[in-house]
Write a protein that holds these residues in place. Sequence first.
Motif, short mmCIF file in Angstrom:
data_model
loop_
_atom_site.label_atom_id
_atom_site.label_comp_id
_atom_site.label_asym_id
_atom_site.label_seq_id
_atom_site.Cartn_x
_atom_site.Cartn_y
_atom_site.Cartn_z
N HIS A 1 0.82 -1.25 -0.02
CA HIS A 1 0.15 0.09 0.12
C HIS A 1 0.81 1.17 -0.13
CE1 HIS A 1 -3.56 -2.49 0.26
NE2 HIS A 1 -2.98 -3.09 1.40
N GLY B 1 -4.84 -1.14 2.78
CA GLY B 1 -5.76 -0.36 1.76
C GLY B 1 -5.69 1.02 1.70
N GLY B 2 -4.67 1.50 2.53
CA GLY B 2 -4.02 2.81 2.45
C GLY B 2 -3.27 3.29 1.41
N SER B 3 -3.03 4.62 1.43
CA SER B 3 -1.93 5.09 0.63
C SER B 3 -0.77 5.58 1.06
CB SER B 3 -2.68 5.87 -0.57
OG SER B 3 -1.86 6.63 -1.32
N GLN C 1 -2.28 6.12 -5.82
CA GLN C 1 -3.90 5.56 -5.60
C GLN C 1 -4.76 6.26 -4.58
OE1 GLN C 1 -1.16 4.22 -3.97
NE2 GLN C 1 -1.69 2.87 -2.71
N GLN C 2 -5.85 5.98 -4.47
CA GLN C 2 -6.65 6.48 -3.64
C GLN C 2 -6.90 5.48 -2.69
OE1 GLN C 2 -8.97 9.44 -3.89
NE2 GLN C 2 -9.99 8.76 -1.90
N ALA C 3 -6.79 6.06 -1.54
CA ALA C 3 -6.82 5.12 -0.26
C ALA C 3 -8.26 4.54 -0.05
CB ALA C 3 -6.46 5.90 1.18
N ASP D 1 -11.60 11.79 8.95
CA ASP D 1 -12.19 11.86 7.99
C ASP D 1 -11.54 11.82 6.41
OD1 ASP D 1 -14.81 10.94 8.42
OD2 ASP D 1 -15.89 12.77 8.44
N TYR D 2 -10.76 10.70 6.27
CA TYR D 2 -9.87 10.71 5.31
C TYR D 2 -10.55 9.99 4.06
CZ TYR D 2 -5.97 12.35 8.05
OH TYR D 2 -5.46 13.10 9.02
N SER D 3 -10.12 10.43 2.76
CA SER D 3 -10.59 9.78 1.51
C SER D 3 -11.98 9.42 1.68
CB SER D 3 -9.88 8.44 1.59
OG SER D 3 -8.64 8.62 1.39
N LEU D 4 -12.75 10.35 2.03
CA LEU D 4 -14.30 10.17 2.02
C LEU D 4 -14.82 10.04 0.72
CD1 LEU D 4 -15.86 9.85 4.83
CD2 LEU D 4 -16.32 12.23 4.37
N PRO D 5 -15.71 8.87 0.17
CA PRO D 5 -16.08 8.95 -1.08
C PRO D 5 -16.77 9.91 -1.24
CG PRO D 5 -16.67 6.93 0.04
CD PRO D 5 -16.22 7.96 1.01
N HIS E 1 -11.78 3.89 1.74
CA HIS E 1 -12.30 4.62 3.00
C HIS E 1 -12.98 3.55 3.71
CE1 HIS E 1 -14.08 7.43 5.50
NE2 HIS E 1 -15.03 6.68 5.62
N GLU F 1 -13.99 2.35 7.78
CA GLU F 1 -13.83 2.63 9.15
C GLU F 1 -13.81 1.61 10.34
OE1 GLU F 1 -16.73 5.70 10.09
OE2 GLU F 1 -15.74 6.94 8.69
N ASP G 1 -8.96 14.78 -0.31
CA ASP G 1 -8.76 13.28 0.46
C ASP G 1 -8.79 13.44 1.92
OD1 ASP G 1 -6.28 14.19 1.19
OD2 ASP G 1 -5.33 12.21 0.60
N SER H 1 -1.88 7.27 6.00
CA SER H 1 -2.22 6.22 5.24
C SER H 1 -3.38 6.82 4.33
CB SER H 1 -2.88 4.99 5.93
OG SER H 1 -1.75 4.59 6.91
N ARG H 2 -3.89 8.22 4.56
CA ARG H 2 -5.07 8.78 4.13
C ARG H 2 -6.18 7.93 4.52
NH1 ARG H 2 -3.17 13.05 4.96
NH2 ARG H 2 -4.88 14.08 3.51
N LYS H 3 -6.31 7.36 5.46
CA LYS H 3 -7.37 6.24 5.82
C LYS H 3 -8.14 6.60 7.29
CE LYS H 3 -8.28 2.12 5.48
NZ LYS H 3 -8.00 0.86 5.91
N PRO H 4 -9.45 6.54 7.71
CA PRO H 4 -9.76 6.67 8.91
C PRO H 4 -9.18 5.75 10.03
CG PRO H 4 -11.44 6.47 7.65
CD PRO H 4 -10.40 6.17 6.74
N VAL H 5 -8.76 6.07 11.22
CA VAL H 5 -8.49 4.68 12.14
C VAL H 5 -9.38 3.43 12.04
CG1 VAL H 5 -8.31 4.21 14.46
CG2 VAL H 5 -7.32 6.33 13.82
N PHE H 6 -8.99 2.32 11.54
CA PHE H 6 -9.72 1.25 11.63
C PHE H 6 -10.24 0.91 13.15
CE2 PHE H 6 -10.66 -3.05 10.95
CZ PHE H 6 -11.22 -3.31 9.80
#
Lengths: 261, 585
Positions: free
Chosen positions: A65, B374-376, A70-72, B568-572, A74, A76, B577, B308-313
């Motif tokens: 990754h 699945g992040g960046s 690329q787009q991460a 709120d990272y990479s919200l569709p 989303h 939760e 992002d 990671s440009r992702k929310p905390v899992f």
Amino acid sequence: MLLPLVIWATAVLVAASFAIKRWWFPAPINAHAASFDSIFSVNLLIMGVIFFVAQALLGWLIWKHRDRGQQARHSEGSTRLEILWTSITLLLFVGAGLASTGLWYEVHLSALADAGLKIEVAAKQFAWSFRYPGPDGKFGKTDIKLVNDAAGNPFGIVENDPAGKDDIVSSALRVPAGRHVQLLLQSRDVIHNFFVRELRIKQDLVPGMTIPFRIRADKPGEYEIACSELCGLGHHQMRSVLVVVSQQDYDTWLRRQAAQR
Amino acid sequence: MAAPAGRPKVTNMNHGFLRRYLFSTDHKTIGLQYITLSIFAAFVGIALSVLMRFHLVYPESRWRLLETLWPDGAPGGVMTPELYLSLMTMHGTIMVFFLLTTVPQGGFGNYFLPLQIGAADMAFPRLNMLSFWTTFLSFVVLCAAFFVEGGAPLAGWTAYPPLSAVGQIAGPGQGLGQTLWVLSIALFCIASLMGAINFITTTLELRTRGMSLLRMPLTCWGWFTTAIISLFAFGVLLAGGVLLLLDREAGTSFFLPAGLMINDKLLANKGGSPLLFQHLFWFFGHPEVYIAILPGMGAVSTILATFSRKPVFGYRAMIWAMLIIGFLSFVVWGHHMFISGMSPYSSIAFSLLTVTVGVPSAIKTFNWLGTIWGGSLRLTTAMLFALGFVSVFISGGLTGLILGQPALDSYFHDTYFVVGHFHMIMGVATVFAAFAATFYWFPKMRGRMMNETLGRIHFYLTFIGVYAIFIPMHFAGIAGNPRRYADFAQFDFLKDLSFLHKATTHAAFFTAAVQLLFLFNFLWSWWKGPKAGQNPWHATTLEWTLPSPPPEENFGHNPPQVHRGPYDYSLPGAPKDFLMQQEER
Ligand code: HEM
Ligand SMILES: [Cu+2]
Ligand SMILES: [Cu+2]
């Protein structure tokens, strides 16, 4: 992108250095030590697999990754996954904990058929002494005021108590092979710890307490006793030896010592 | 929720130098003071450890430096056992209290809790200042122990009585040195209690509009949980410290039984219990490791998400895990006492609770892996340290499961296996989190960027270095090597380990030297780093809505209105992002 490689290499090196067992336990000298070794091996295997898989996964995720524009995704979280890994780890960890409880129980809590032989252990900064009740099987009275190391009386044995007349005091711990021995651990000054690697057990000696501690050594030989609780500036030299001999040799030794008194 | 809006802030900036920089009540200045104190303490602690390591493998060599520093402790330049033990005691105490307990909470917590919840300052700014200066005094009192008659104490950072309670007759350093040690710890407890009250009140009362508890960043949850743990833990240590002081100075016998004969002298005490102190100490001591690591866990979660440009899992699972850790940390202290002489039955209970406390830690690890999945991933230095944290946390945590089983601990207790274990999980993990936090927040605190190239080199060398120091210690432990030995010459079985110890020492020297890179980077960037913008990492939490460094009054008269959660990272469907907490969309 160095990080995954460094993590993988580290994981491999760590796992390999455990696997070669270059620096390892001494050979066991009784059944307890042998069971300790096998329980430890199982634990090490489980922990080793988790360690390796987790580090490998960590490295792989970082690699896969890495940012290539690329787009991460989303996401939760996932309650299903949380429940899954919580229950798996709970079972595994508690399972491992329960699995070794028997070994602990055996050493400290199980009833003992043969507890005939009692030896007192006295620790002080920075020496060990051991007292045997002698042929009469009885320890003589002691009085802390009579303690005198220079005169060879580290226990403070009362002179005129007949039970104490044949007590034997030694600076090494001599025991017959294959027999349960009940050590009575005492310290007169600070906390010390009785540790014999080959037995795979240790126990603190706490001033003000007499702590019964059971050992049994099956294999004759000499094994080092190392103080393992910080007791002051001479802690690192607080050494004695556990001498395991055959019952016959032990009896001879006992007789000779008693005769000398 | 209390409305902090419009609450006027005591300002320090219109005053003179002293009020602005030394006796400031501004949480940001105080945070930086804590950080400065910690960095200084850390380098002292590291220096002591290097001296110890050299002594262990070259016990006979003469070091002019040692003799200059400690004429009595190193006559002719050769370190005496009592000097070794006092360096060890001071190293452990400095590291645990003045680095691990100070930088994550007092340092970063102070600086960023008010900013992240949209407050103008901590709830009690003057109390905050008092906490820092009490901590500082505590450090001075501790270091003074080096300079008094008999030198620093040698009873270890755990200071078990009777060794710590009977005074000079138990050994050099056990006189005034040990008294200063106890005083220092008591002061530290008081400072931490004041800090805890401040953190809890601030979190509960000063959150800005819309900042519900479940919108707080995990960093704030870390500081909040830590403050609650501190409130319960430090009170008990303080009690233990006061009783110990009374035993030492007032002739009481809380921890001293009858019939003690120390160095051929019969003492008059009776009725006390040495084990009582251990219970009090570890009732604090185990929670303490979580006091050290929870803020770091919060920071690592935030940093992993940001880069990671992702929310905390599993944001909520993370909070639950922290709270459960906080609770369970108070019922596992007995795992430090399996072989102490307490009831073997209670060992079984403590053991099962201990392996259970591993579960929420494992949950956190899974969620960190889930966060990067699945992040960046942007591998900045902050991110490298956060990922390194996950690695060492796994390595150090697993050996804890072995030590949590009394049957196995009966061999490993007080061996180098324990030293390897706790350095990994408590020392290195917390320090990695602190490095990550420094690289992450330096731009906000100073308005300048740290050097990334130097940062990366520092990270890789440190990562390799710590494994090279602390993994070999596990093998020494497996071979039975007791810890707190000033010398390995007296035992036959220790002679076989000399290669291992040499390797450890060289790795330690190397790793310690590498830390100068960090110091250099920090200082150089402080004055010369390139300007950082308001939000260089494109992060979401409130501190990044302010200029860097933030103005003294933080948000001033218009505290932000929060509209969303912290990650709120990479919200569709979003235009960029990341969406900051105060953004509506
Ligand atoms: C360069 C890094 C470090 C090195 C080489 C190092 C080395 C050592 C050594 C040699 C000991 C003494 C072992 C013994 O004689 O039993 C020790 C003890 C200790 N260290 Fe470190 N250490 C380092 C960093 C840290 C850090 C970051 C912490 C923070 C947790 C820490 C906390 C402690 C503690 C609590 C003790 C125990 C002291 C005692 O037994 O009372 N160390 N360390
Ligand atoms: Cu000792
Ligand atoms: Cu603990």
